[in-house]
Design an enzyme around this catalytic site. Sequence first.
Site, PDB file in Angstrom:
ATOM      1  CB  CYS A 117      -0.845  -0.025   1.264  1.00 44.58           C
ATOM      2  SG  CYS A 117      -2.101   1.227   1.295  1.00 44.58           S
ATOM      3  N   PRO A 123       1.731  -5.074   7.658  1.00 45.14           N
ATOM      4  CG  PRO A 123       2.944  -5.617   9.569  1.00 45.14           C
ATOM      5  CD  PRO A 123       2.402  -4.455   8.798  1.00 45.14           C
ATOM      6  CG  ASP A 125       3.062 -10.107  11.293  1.00 37.27           C
ATOM      7  OD1 ASP A 125       2.290  -9.155  11.105  1.00 37.27           O
ATOM      8  OD2 ASP A 125       4.044 -10.041  12.050  1.00 37.27           O
TER       9      ASP A 125
END
Length: 421
Positions: A117, A123, A125
């Site tokens: 982005c 992230p 995760d």
Amino acid sequence: MDKLIITGGARLDGEIRISGAKNAALPILAATLLADGPVTVGNLPHLHDITTMIELFGRMGIEPVIDEKLAVEIDPRTIKTLVAPYELVKTMRASILVLGPMVARFGEAEVALPGGCAIGSRPVDLHIRGLEAMGAKIEVEGGYIKAKAPEGGLRGAHFFFDTVSVTGTENIMMAAALAKGRSVLQNAAREPEVVDLANFINAMGGNVQGAGTDTITIDGVERLHSASYRVMPDRIETGTYLVAAAVTGGRVKVKDTDPTILEAVLEKLKEAGADLTTGEDWIELNMHGKRPKAVNLRTAPYPAFPTDMQAQFISLNAIAEGTGAVIETIFENRFMHVYEMHRMGAHIQVEGNTAIVTGVPALKGAPVMATDLRASASLVLSALVAEGDTLIDRIYHIDRGYECIEEKLQMLGAKIRRVPG
């Protein structure tokens, strides 16, 4: 590519209706996948990201039905494929939100990893670790997240978010709604859009408690049923039009909104010298023709000042009396609009995560380029008060977050038009 041409100098005056919140609509659309019957979602904004999410459902074999009031009916029972392909995910990072609901309801999912982005690193995760805590087996290969629920389905879990993540909170909350037993999410995001999603899950028969605080408790249920729900108003669109009134010295009433979800922004507008009156679902701002005063602000997770309003207040400070410091603590690379504003004569110094803005009496129209969604809004605001014409290129960024921006501004008296690229 379309462009906007804005002739500055008009004092805004009038009333407009605020659209539904994109950042509430996207997770709510994703959560329709949890239901075992048709679900209707209303007050959806007419935006590209919403269209992409509906197109994604089409790819999965679900045929959404859209009525004349832009409400969408989705029947997840018709789903044929549990894959969110890269060509759709890359255009909209929020597609990651279908991961939790698909694993919870159908036992598996394959979702492309979102591309970068423009605003720093976001992230995924936390989404993966949260689902793993509930027993899901997850592999990341070939650019796809491949997730499988354990035998007997996802299990409730206690999960602590290392960093506050809105989409992470939403994804795990949706998955937990159908998991066996209780889930407790700690250091959860407190945003009103998270609360709206929890209310929607509960409207389908879910049991989510504590949304809006940093600890959310979800007791999983066997099934979620059909429901009809109306998406909350967009607090960032609300704030943007109030700032537009403030920078032009005008008077604007925004309707179909909620003043209680915007308190940090309203406080700063008062500090800038605005007269504010509020009702249950409206806010009126009047500057009485005065020039705003510069304000200092620091972005932080809700209920503090929202990062998505930072660029708009840099525009306000750029023409205000005095000097204001704007500190960005949420995203990196969030001052890209500053360099475009320099072209219009703004006095802004960026040092790390801080922008020091010294107000000038007037900005000058210039050709500028939108770099991301909120930055592009700040260029529109600056153009409204600049002398002469400003041409804004790459306005597809604006169209991602603002429904009919030129029509709404025209209703308030702005001289603005869209020209095809």
